[in-house]
Write an enzyme that holds these catalytic residues in place. Structure first.
Site, short mmCIF file in Angstrom:
data_model
loop_
_atom_site.label_atom_id
_atom_site.label_comp_id
_atom_site.label_asym_id
_atom_site.label_seq_id
_atom_site.Cartn_x
_atom_site.Cartn_y
_atom_site.Cartn_z
N GLY A 131 24.22 -0.39 18.26
CA GLY A 131 25.01 -0.02 17.08
C GLY A 131 25.73 1.30 17.28
O GLY A 131 25.32 2.15 18.07
N PRO A 171 27.09 5.08 16.39
CA PRO A 171 26.32 6.21 15.85
C PRO A 171 26.33 6.18 14.32
O PRO A 171 27.28 5.68 13.70
CB PRO A 171 27.08 7.44 16.38
N ARG A 204 33.29 11.43 17.54
CA ARG A 204 32.34 10.80 18.47
C ARG A 204 32.23 9.30 18.15
O ARG A 204 32.28 8.46 19.03
CB ARG A 204 30.96 11.47 18.35
N ARG A 224 -7.03 6.83 -6.48
CA ARG A 224 -8.29 6.12 -6.62
C ARG A 224 -8.53 5.95 -8.12
O ARG A 224 -7.94 6.65 -8.95
CB ARG A 224 -9.43 6.95 -6.03
N HIS A 225 -9.43 5.05 -8.47
CA HIS A 225 -9.84 4.89 -9.86
C HIS A 225 -10.53 6.18 -10.34
O HIS A 225 -10.94 7.01 -9.53
CB HIS A 225 -10.82 3.71 -9.97
N ASN A 277 -20.08 6.18 -8.43
CA ASN A 277 -19.63 7.46 -7.84
C ASN A 277 -20.57 8.58 -8.29
O ASN A 277 -20.95 9.44 -7.51
CB ASN A 277 -18.21 7.84 -8.31
N ARG A 300 -13.41 -0.79 -12.30
CA ARG A 300 -13.06 0.64 -12.35
C ARG A 300 -11.56 0.90 -12.16
O ARG A 300 -11.03 1.86 -12.69
CB ARG A 300 -13.91 1.43 -11.35
N GLU A 303 -12.14 -2.64 -2.86
CA GLU A 303 -12.68 -1.66 -1.91
C GLU A 303 -13.24 -2.32 -0.67
O GLU A 303 -13.60 -3.52 -0.70
CB GLU A 303 -13.76 -0.81 -2.61
N HIS A 313 -9.02 2.10 -4.32
CA HIS A 313 -10.30 2.69 -3.93
C HIS A 313 -10.12 3.58 -2.71
O HIS A 313 -9.10 3.49 -2.02
CB HIS A 313 -11.29 1.57 -3.61
O1 F6P Z 1 -17.96 6.14 -2.36
C1 F6P Z 1 -16.87 5.52 -2.94
C2 F6P Z 1 -16.30 4.48 -2.01
O2 F6P Z 1 -15.15 3.95 -2.61
C3 F6P Z 1 -17.27 3.34 -1.64
O3 F6P Z 1 -17.32 2.28 -2.55
C4 F6P Z 1 -16.79 2.95 -0.27
O4 F6P Z 1 -17.74 2.22 0.47
C5 F6P Z 1 -16.47 4.29 0.30
O5 F6P Z 1 -15.94 5.07 -0.75
C6 F6P Z 1 -15.49 4.26 1.45
O6 F6P Z 1 -15.46 5.52 2.06
P1 F6P Z 1 -16.14 5.73 3.50
O7 F6P Z 1 -15.42 4.78 4.38
O8 F6P Z 1 -15.87 7.17 3.82
O9 F6P Z 1 -17.59 5.40 3.41
#
Ligand code: F6P
Length: 411
Positions: A18, A20, A165, A224-225, A231, A276, A296, A362
């Protein structure tokens, strides 16, 4: 790093074609980011960068004239050096090499094809064409003015030189044509695509990816949630609901989005199917799409345990994960590589979407998506810092991806 679980016996050389300022390097960067994320060793060989490294960055338009015999000789030598390096890299095990140069004459392309054939390699040509002059003008302003070729040169002077160019290349330009397959003509950043003789897994995959590419600038928010019951007590996985803090975050997300979205298009909101994430998006004035693919990482037999419990009950598993977090797969569960691979359709959907996108997912999933947008290597992904109660805003800026993080609750 090439992922050992990939069926990557297939190798591919992408040869860009192509004039420039037609977005070749943009396409090259996108391909590198996408395929590297999926585990293919992918690398660009940019002939402009070779020229600047070997001959200096002082060349003005006359150097690029097809009538400049010495310029032609030097440019051919530099192009050959880059191609030889690409071939050597492929022979050493590289999966996808991208040859990023104008390659605008048939003679040059025949030479490339012949050199690659000697090494048993097949090219896929991707020609970037801009029929829309405003795209070219924007590209010159946004990218070329910042090139080291024009360091210390005024903007107007640089634009005028660069346009001359381009005119030199236009005189000698022969678009890809009959007998030059396989190729993809990528016109106005995917507004139109023409293909010829395309076959194979990787070319098909690349075509599909490019078809979902556009230049619309819109933010992507990743979060993330809010804090979940698990948690709070350090347990992984599960499907628990939000704590009071998590619920406060859900409300803060809605307020944040309202402010951030003032005057922009309605966003697409994606959550996982777990409670979550759906609760975190529940206060938004929009109906989210819940993707199973955003769930997750599946911790298999370790689901619902704390990390200390995993260490006690499954010490070998714990050690194996510490040794190689990217490839380690929980018994009856998943690895980060599995997560990256399953996220590909979501990623293509985010790429395809022209509206802003909010993803509520997640830790492992957000790490994987973030790794893609930031162009990180897969082995960096499992170790990324992605705190709770923080929205990551990503915006394509003129000089790459701009990132801002918004912690919405006091930690
Ligand atoms: O701890 C929260 C979380 O979302 C877990 O459900 C999941 O297994 C983890 O984090 C993933 O993080 P890592 O790969 O660092 O364990």
């Amino acid at each position: 790093m090439t992922d050992p679980s990939r069926p990557d016996c297939e190798q591919l050389v992408v040869v860009l074609v192509g004039l420039p300022a037609r977005g070749k390097s943009y396409v090259a960067r996108k391909i590198v980011r996408y395929l590297s994320w999926l585990g293919w060793t992918t690398r660009t060989f940019n002939v402009g960068a070779y020229r600047r490294a070997r001959l200096g960055a002082h060349h003005r338009e006359a150097f690029f004239s097809p009538d400049n015999t010495e310029g032609l000789r030097q440019r051919q030598a530099i192009a050959d050096a880059a191609l030889n390096d690409l071939i050597a890299w492929m022979q050493a095990g590289g999966a996808v090499g991208i040859y990023d140069a104008t390659n605008t004459t048939k003679m040059r392309r025949d030479r490339i094809r012949a050199e690659l054939a000697k090494a048993g390699l097949q090219p896929l040509f991707i020609e970037t064409i801009c029929e829309d002059p405003t795209l070219v003008a924007t590209n010159i302003r946004q990218n070329k003015l910042n090139s080291p070729d024009y360091a210390g040169v005024s903007d107007d002077e640089a634009v005028a030189d660069f346009r001359k160019r381009i005119a030199h290349y236009e005189r000698a330009y022969e678009p890809l044509g009959a007998g030059e397959s396989s190729y993809v003509k990528f016109i106005d950043v995917g507004r139109r695509i023409e293909i010829d003789g395309l076959r194979g897994y990787l070319p098909g995959k690349l075509l599909f990816f490019l078809m979902n590419t556009h230049l619309e600038r819109r933010p992507v928010w990743l979060t993330r949630h809010g804090e979940s019951a698990y948690n709070q007590i350090g347990r992984i996985g599960g499907d628990t609901t939000l704590t009071a803090q998590g619920e406060a975050y859900a409300k803060a997300v809605a307020t944040f989005m309202q402010c951030r979205l003032a005057g922009t298009k309605q966003p697409a909101v994606f959550t996982s199917t777990l409670r979550r994430t759906r609760q975190t998006a529940a206060h938004l004035p929009l109906i989210p799409v819940a993707w199973r693919l955003l769930d997750e990482i599946d911790a298999g037999v370790c689901d619902g345990l704390t990390y200390a419990e995993i260490g006690e009950r499954y010490p070998d598993e714990f050690a194996a994960r510490q040794a190689d977090k990217l490839h380690y797969r929980y018994p009856c569960g998943e690895s980060y590589v599995d997560v990256i691979q399953r996220l590909e359709p979501v990623l293509l959907e985010i790429e395809r979407e022209r509206s802003p996108v909010l993803v509520v997912a997640h830790q492992a999933v957000i790490r994987a998506l973030y790794g893609y947008f930031k162009g990180l290597q897969p082995d960096e992904v499992p170790h990324l810092e992605v705190p709770l109660h923080t929205i990551i805003e990503l915006r394509a800026g003129p000089y790459g991806l701009d990132e801002e993080r918004f912690p919405l609750l006091e930690q």
